[in-house]
Design a protein around this motif. Structure first.
Motif, mmCIF file in Angstrom:
data_model
loop_
_atom_site.group_PDB
_atom_site.id
_atom_site.type_symbol
_atom_site.label_atom_id
_atom_site.label_comp_id
_atom_site.label_asym_id
_atom_site.label_seq_id
_atom_site.Cartn_x
_atom_site.Cartn_y
_atom_site.Cartn_z
ATOM 1 N N UNK A 19 50.886 23.531 23.484
ATOM 2 C CA UNK A 19 50.287 22.482 24.309
ATOM 3 C C UNK A 19 51.067 22.419 25.611
ATOM 4 N N UNK A 20 50.511 21.702 26.580
ATOM 5 C CA UNK A 20 51.197 21.551 27.857
ATOM 6 C C UNK A 20 51.612 20.106 28.130
ATOM 7 N N UNK A 21 51.428 19.238 27.148
ATOM 8 C CA UNK A 21 51.730 17.822 27.353
ATOM 9 C C UNK A 21 52.710 17.292 26.313
ATOM 10 N N UNK A 22 53.454 16.271 26.701
ATOM 11 C CA UNK A 22 54.443 15.676 25.814
ATOM 12 C C UNK A 22 53.844 15.083 24.536
ATOM 13 N N UNK A 23 52.644 14.481 24.575
ATOM 14 C CA UNK A 23 52.077 13.988 23.314
ATOM 15 C C UNK A 23 51.907 15.094 22.267
ATOM 16 N N UNK A 24 51.579 16.306 22.695
ATOM 17 C CA UNK A 24 51.487 17.425 21.760
ATOM 18 C C UNK A 24 52.841 17.754 21.164
ATOM 19 N N UNK A 25 53.877 17.714 21.999
ATOM 20 C CA UNK A 25 55.243 17.939 21.540
ATOM 21 C C UNK A 25 55.639 16.885 20.511
ATOM 22 N N UNK A 26 55.334 15.645 20.786
ATOM 23 C CA UNK A 26 55.678 14.558 19.865
ATOM 24 C C UNK A 26 54.914 14.674 18.549
ATOM 25 N N UNK A 36 55.492 25.076 21.158
ATOM 26 C CA UNK A 36 55.572 25.988 22.297
ATOM 27 C C UNK A 36 54.885 25.329 23.485
ATOM 28 N N UNK A 37 55.586 25.284 24.595
ATOM 29 C CA UNK A 37 55.020 24.681 25.797
ATOM 30 C C UNK A 37 54.261 25.727 26.607
ATOM 31 N N UNK A 38 53.055 25.376 26.989
ATOM 32 C CA UNK A 38 52.225 26.229 27.834
ATOM 33 C C UNK A 38 52.596 25.943 29.286
ATOM 34 N N UNK A 39 53.637 26.601 29.761
ATOM 35 C CA UNK A 39 54.185 26.322 31.081
ATOM 36 C C UNK A 39 53.314 26.751 32.233
ATOM 37 N N UNK A 40 52.315 27.570 31.974
ATOM 38 C CA UNK A 40 51.461 28.033 33.063
ATOM 39 C C UNK A 40 50.629 26.918 33.666
ATOM 40 N N UNK A 41 50.584 25.777 33.025
ATOM 41 C CA UNK A 41 49.814 24.661 33.582
ATOM 42 C C UNK A 41 50.676 23.683 34.380
ATOM 43 N N UNK A 51 59.927 19.945 29.783
ATOM 44 C CA UNK A 51 59.277 20.689 28.701
ATOM 45 C C UNK A 51 60.142 21.871 28.254
ATOM 46 N N UNK A 52 60.820 22.518 29.184
ATOM 47 C CA UNK A 52 61.725 23.619 28.822
ATOM 48 C C UNK A 52 62.853 23.108 27.928
ATOM 49 N N UNK A 57 59.972 26.714 22.246
ATOM 50 C CA UNK A 57 59.549 27.876 23.031
ATOM 51 C C UNK A 57 58.894 27.389 24.317
ATOM 52 N N UNK A 58 59.094 28.140 25.374
ATOM 53 C CA UNK A 58 58.461 27.823 26.655
ATOM 54 C C UNK A 58 57.935 29.120 27.247
ATOM 55 N N UNK A 59 56.667 29.132 27.583
ATOM 56 C CA UNK A 59 56.037 30.328 28.124
ATOM 57 C C UNK A 59 55.513 30.035 29.526
ATOM 58 N N UNK A 60 55.942 30.866 30.479
ATOM 59 C CA UNK A 60 55.505 30.717 31.871
ATOM 60 C C UNK A 60 54.071 31.217 32.052
ATOM 61 N N UNK A 61 53.679 32.206 31.252
ATOM 62 C CA UNK A 61 52.362 32.823 31.422
ATOM 63 C C UNK A 61 51.669 32.987 30.069
#
Length: 72
Positions: A19-26, A36-41, A51-52, A57-61
């Motif tokens: 996901x790319x948002x904190x609620x998904x992380x929580x 895993x953070x979708x950092x491309x957004x 998010x990093x 995990x953190x993905x730029x692309x």
């Protein structure tokens, strides 16, 4: 998330929340699922850095995420 785990008869260790948002992380944390953070957004540097720090995990692309999944 719990419904998905139950429906597909998955253990927490068999799932990954992307996901790319904190609620998904929580939500992932509350279910003991890796995140895993979708950092491309992310375009705001403060959000990107937070998010990093908080994600396993953190993905730029999308390509980075794809390589991660294919190598697992």
């Amino acid at each position: 998330m719990k419904e998905i785990l139950n429906r597909f008869k998955l253990q927490e260790t068999e799932a990954l929340m992307l996901d790319d948002l904190k609620p998904g992380l929580e939500m992932a944390r509350s279910c003991n699922v890796d995140f895993a953070a979708a950092g491309w957004s992310h375009s705001i540097s403060e959000i990107k850095e937070q998010m990093k720090l908080e994600s396993k995990y953190y993905f730029e692309t999308v390509e980075q995420f794809n390589q991660f999944i294919l190598c697992k």
